[in-house]
Scaffold this motif. Structure first.
Motif, PDB file in Angstrom:
ATOM      1  N   HIS A 123       0.824  -1.201   0.000  1.00  0.00           N
ATOM      2  CA  HIS A 123       0.000   0.000   0.000  1.00  0.00           C
ATOM      3  C   HIS A 123       0.867   1.263   0.000  1.00  0.00           C
ATOM      4  CE1 HIS A 123      -3.334  -2.634   0.588  1.00  0.00           C
ATOM      5  NE2 HIS A 123      -2.962  -2.997   1.799  1.00  0.00           N
ATOM      6  N   ALA A 124       0.251   2.378  -0.300  1.00  0.00           N
ATOM      7  CA  ALA A 124       0.953   3.673  -0.287  1.00  0.00           C
ATOM      8  C   ALA A 124       0.050   4.712   0.364  1.00  0.00           C
ATOM      9  CB  ALA A 124       1.314   4.087  -1.702  1.00  0.00           C
ATOM     10  N   HIS A 179       8.036   4.786   6.338  1.00  0.00           N
ATOM     11  CA  HIS A 179       8.643   5.241   5.091  1.00  0.00           C
ATOM     12  C   HIS A 179       8.371   4.214   3.997  1.00  0.00           C
ATOM     13  CE1 HIS A 179      11.740   6.274   2.129  1.00  0.00           C
ATOM     14  NE2 HIS A 179      11.752   7.471   2.691  1.00  0.00           N
ATOM     15  N   PRO A 180       8.109   4.656   2.757  1.00  0.00           N
ATOM     16  CA  PRO A 180       7.805   3.716   1.678  1.00  0.00           C
ATOM     17  C   PRO A 180       8.871   2.650   1.465  1.00  0.00           C
ATOM     18  CG  PRO A 180       7.292   5.954   0.999  1.00  0.00           C
ATOM     19  CD  PRO A 180       7.975   6.063   2.316  1.00  0.00           C
ATOM     20  N   ASP A 181      10.143   2.966   1.753  1.00  0.00           N
ATOM     21  CA  ASP A 181      11.234   2.007   1.558  1.00  0.00           C
ATOM     22  C   ASP A 181      11.631   1.298   2.853  1.00  0.00           C
ATOM     23  OD1 ASP A 181      11.456   2.527  -1.163  1.00  0.00           O
ATOM     24  OD2 ASP A 181      12.843   4.193  -0.845  1.00  0.00           O
ATOM     25  N   PHE A 182      10.737   1.282   3.824  1.00  0.00           N
ATOM     26  CA  PHE A 182      11.067   0.701   5.121  1.00  0.00           C
ATOM     27  C   PHE A 182      11.516  -0.757   4.977  1.00  0.00           C
ATOM     28  CE2 PHE A 182      10.160  -1.277   9.218  1.00  0.00           C
ATOM     29  CZ  PHE A 182      10.704  -0.351  10.100  1.00  0.00           C
ATOM     30  N   GLY A 183      10.809  -1.527   4.160  1.00  0.00           N
ATOM     31  CA  GLY A 183      11.150  -2.941   3.978  1.00  0.00           C
ATOM     32  C   GLY A 183      12.497  -3.146   3.318  1.00  0.00           C
ATOM     33  N   ARG A 193       7.368  12.168   7.917  1.00  0.00           N
ATOM     34  CA  ARG A 193       6.056  11.855   7.389  1.00  0.00           C
ATOM     35  C   ARG A 193       5.142  11.461   8.530  1.00  0.00           C
ATOM     36  NH1 ARG A 193       5.381   8.517   3.194  1.00  0.00           N
ATOM     37  NH2 ARG A 193       3.515   7.577   4.087  1.00  0.00           N
ATOM     38  N   PRO A 194       3.853  11.424   8.309  1.00  0.00           N
ATOM     39  CA  PRO A 194       3.104  11.897   7.142  1.00  0.00           C
ATOM     40  C   PRO A 194       3.123  13.425   7.038  1.00  0.00           C
ATOM     41  CG  PRO A 194       1.814  10.356   8.477  1.00  0.00           C
ATOM     42  CD  PRO A 194       2.986  10.777   9.308  1.00  0.00           C
ATOM     43  N   SER A 195       2.418  13.941   6.055  1.00  0.00           N
ATOM     44  CA  SER A 195       2.389  15.383   5.845  1.00  0.00           C
ATOM     45  C   SER A 195       1.630  16.082   6.973  1.00  0.00           C
ATOM     46  CB  SER A 195       1.717  15.706   4.512  1.00  0.00           C
ATOM     47  OG  SER A 195       1.460  17.090   4.406  1.00  0.00           O
ATOM     48  N   GLU A 196       2.149  17.234   7.393  1.00  0.00           N
ATOM     49  CA  GLU A 196       1.469  18.043   8.406  1.00  0.00           C
ATOM     50  C   GLU A 196       0.096  18.494   7.916  1.00  0.00           C
ATOM     51  OE1 GLU A 196       2.747  19.622  11.392  1.00  0.00           O
ATOM     52  OE2 GLU A 196       4.779  18.788  11.416  1.00  0.00           O
ATOM     53  N   ASP A 197      -0.094  18.537   6.599  1.00  0.00           N
ATOM     54  CA  ASP A 197      -1.379  18.959   6.039  1.00  0.00           C
ATOM     55  C   ASP A 197      -2.518  18.016   6.419  1.00  0.00           C
ATOM     56  OD1 ASP A 197      -0.081  21.059   4.830  1.00  0.00           O
ATOM     57  OD2 ASP A 197       0.095  20.078   2.876  1.00  0.00           O
ATOM     58  N   LEU A 248      11.872   3.003  19.136  1.00  0.00           N
ATOM     59  CA  LEU A 248      11.131   4.079  19.765  1.00  0.00           C
ATOM     60  C   LEU A 248       9.947   4.460  18.871  1.00  0.00           C
ATOM     61  CD1 LEU A 248      14.165   6.227  20.926  1.00  0.00           C
ATOM     62  CD2 LEU A 248      12.675   4.831  22.379  1.00  0.00           C
ATOM     63  N   PRO A 249       8.901   5.042  19.431  1.00  0.00           N
ATOM     64  CA  PRO A 249       7.731   5.395  18.611  1.00  0.00           C
ATOM     65  C   PRO A 249       8.077   6.381  17.495  1.00  0.00           C
ATOM     66  CG  PRO A 249       7.213   5.505  20.953  1.00  0.00           C
ATOM     67  CD  PRO A 249       8.699   5.321  20.856  1.00  0.00           C
ATOM     68  N   LYS A 250       7.386   6.244  16.390  1.00  0.00           N
ATOM     69  CA  LYS A 250       7.416   7.156  15.233  1.00  0.00           C
ATOM     70  C   LYS A 250       8.661   7.073  14.368  1.00  0.00           C
ATOM     71  CE  LYS A 250       4.434  10.830  17.085  1.00  0.00           C
ATOM     72  NZ  LYS A 250       4.254  12.288  17.129  1.00  0.00           N
ATOM     73  N   VAL A 251       9.725   6.444  14.828  1.00  0.00           N
ATOM     74  CA  VAL A 251      10.987   6.505  14.086  1.00  0.00           C
ATOM     75  C   VAL A 251      10.916   5.774  12.749  1.00  0.00           C
ATOM     76  CG1 VAL A 251      12.329   6.757  16.194  1.00  0.00           C
ATOM     77  CG2 VAL A 251      11.967   4.465  15.237  1.00  0.00           C
ATOM     78  N   MET A 252       9.910   4.912  12.587  1.00  0.00           N
ATOM     79  CA  MET A 252       9.778   4.187  11.324  1.00  0.00           C
ATOM     80  C   MET A 252       9.442   5.111  10.149  1.00  0.00           C
ATOM     81  SD  MET A 252       7.302   3.767  13.737  1.00  0.00           S
ATOM     82  CE  MET A 252       7.584   2.145  14.388  1.00  0.00           C
TER      83      MET A 252
END
Length: 378
Positions: A54-55, A62-66, A225-229, A323-327
């Motif tokens: 998914h995207a 991050h999209p390239d996490f894997g 990420r994600p976007s602040e918007d 730690l949280p969010k670092v992914m």
């Protein structure tokens, strides 16, 4: 399990006391550190694979996490899970994905058959889980969370995937009808895209025999990420809370819970909307405002991110404790990782956490929470 000490304050009680205190920062740090010395995480979030097809725009990964985080073997996972069970007494496990595959099925089977007294839940989009419904029905996970992000247009837009809503809807209805688990939950990431369709989604799914809804505002790692918007503003959030409270009596046996984590949203409910709730409850690592109508219940629960380290052990697909969010980062750095469960026992990592960059991560978030909540916290 929650290793609560009966003769001590609970973590959320200590947290609240320190939020209100005027004592020096060093004294606050000392008392806050005592939380991490006295309590250990009661759940383990297991990222079985770093890969995901998914995207989704709201995804923290991050999209390239894997690409940069390789998957463990099932054998390695079994050894790690056994150590977590033995060392930390954890009996609550969550399959955090990112996708569901054969390894995930084997891991659930191992937990169910080998770690007595454990409970295991699964989080999924409904797409990757679907081919495994027959096997999962036999294994009976204790709950299944299916991510649905608003009605069709909002869901498909947020997930950058036309047709995704229809597939997910079919999945959750089949999971419910076939009683794959005793508890089916809808998870929703609340964003500027879908906030106007949340109540419609709840009503739509409730009419189709879905009863549990958990909603969390999008979590952003600044500069990543994600976007602040995608973040929702105070006014839109207040309108949603009021809308849910007003529509609650017309629903059928529902539990609706909005979960807040970040410092800027912990006290997001306006003073006016606080009057909608019957009571405030304090429970171990969080506090909740609740209102009920017949069999229906609505809650806004606040889970300070500073206490996440005594709430959840985040185990990455490569065996690292994160730690949280670092992914959200393409490549993780040493400061993002508590340690490796391929190298160290879980109890050793928890001891190291007290005197490491990991503890400073949680402490810094506490001071952010203190700055935001000092004047307005309940």
């Amino acid at each position: 399990m929650m290793n609560k000490k009966s003769n001590k304050e609970t973590p959320i009680e200590v947290w609240s006391r320190l939020i209100h205190t005027d004592i020096e920062a060093d004294a606050v740090k000392k008392d806050f550190k005592e939380i991490y010395r006295s309590f250990r995480p009661y759940s383990a979030g297991v990222v079985v694979t770093g890969d995901c097809d998914h995207a989704c725009s709201h995804c923290i990964y991050h999209p390239d996490f894997g690409k940069y985080n390789k998957d463990l073997s099932v054998k390695e996972w079994k050894a790690i899970l056994q150590n977590i069970y033995d060392d930390l007494g954890i009996r609550l496990f969550v399959h955090n994905g990112r996708s569901f595959n054969d390894d995930g099925l084997e891991i659930i089977k191992y937990i169910k058959e080998t770690l007595p007294g454990s409970k295991i839940g699964v989080i999924d989009s409904g797409h990757t889980l679907y081919p495994y419904l027959d096997q999962l029905k036999t294994l009976r996970p204790d709950w299944i969370d299916i991510s649905i992000d608003g009605m069709e247009q909002a869901h498909d837009t947020q997930r950058n995937s036309p047709g995704a809503f229809k597939k997910t809807l079919q999945s959750i209805l089949d999971i419910s009808e076939n009683r794959v688990s005793t508890r089916i939950n809808v998870l929703t990431c609340l964003t500027s895209i879908n906030i106007d369709s949340i109540m419609e989604m709840i009503t739509f799914l409730n009419k189709r025999d879905i009863h549990n809804f958990f909603i969390s505002p999008v979590s952003v790692l600044k500069n990543y990420r994600p976007s602040e918007d995608l973040k929702v503003d105070q006014g839109a959030f207040n309108d949603l809370v009021k809308n849910i409270a007003e529509k609650l009596p017309g629903l059928d046996n529902v539990l609706i819970e909005i979960n807040l984590f970040d410092a800027e949203t912990l006290d997001f409910v306006s003073q006016e909307n606080k009057l909608l709730f019957d009571a405030v409850e304090w429970d171990y690592d969080h506090y909740s405002r609740r209102v009920s109508s017949g069999e229906n219940e609505f809650a806004v629960s606040c889970y300070p991110l500073s206490l996440d380290g005594i709430r959840e052990l985040i185990v990455n697909c490569n065996g690292d404790v994160l730690l949280p969010k670092v992914m959200a980062k393409e490549k993780l750095e040493a400061q993002d990782i508590v340690g490796s469960l391929l190298k160290d026992r879980p109890d050793k990592l928890m001891e190291n956490l007290h005197n490491s960059h990991g503890f400073n991560f949680y402490l810094n978030h506490f001071f952010q929470e203190k700055a935001n909540l000092y004047k307005g916290v309940i």
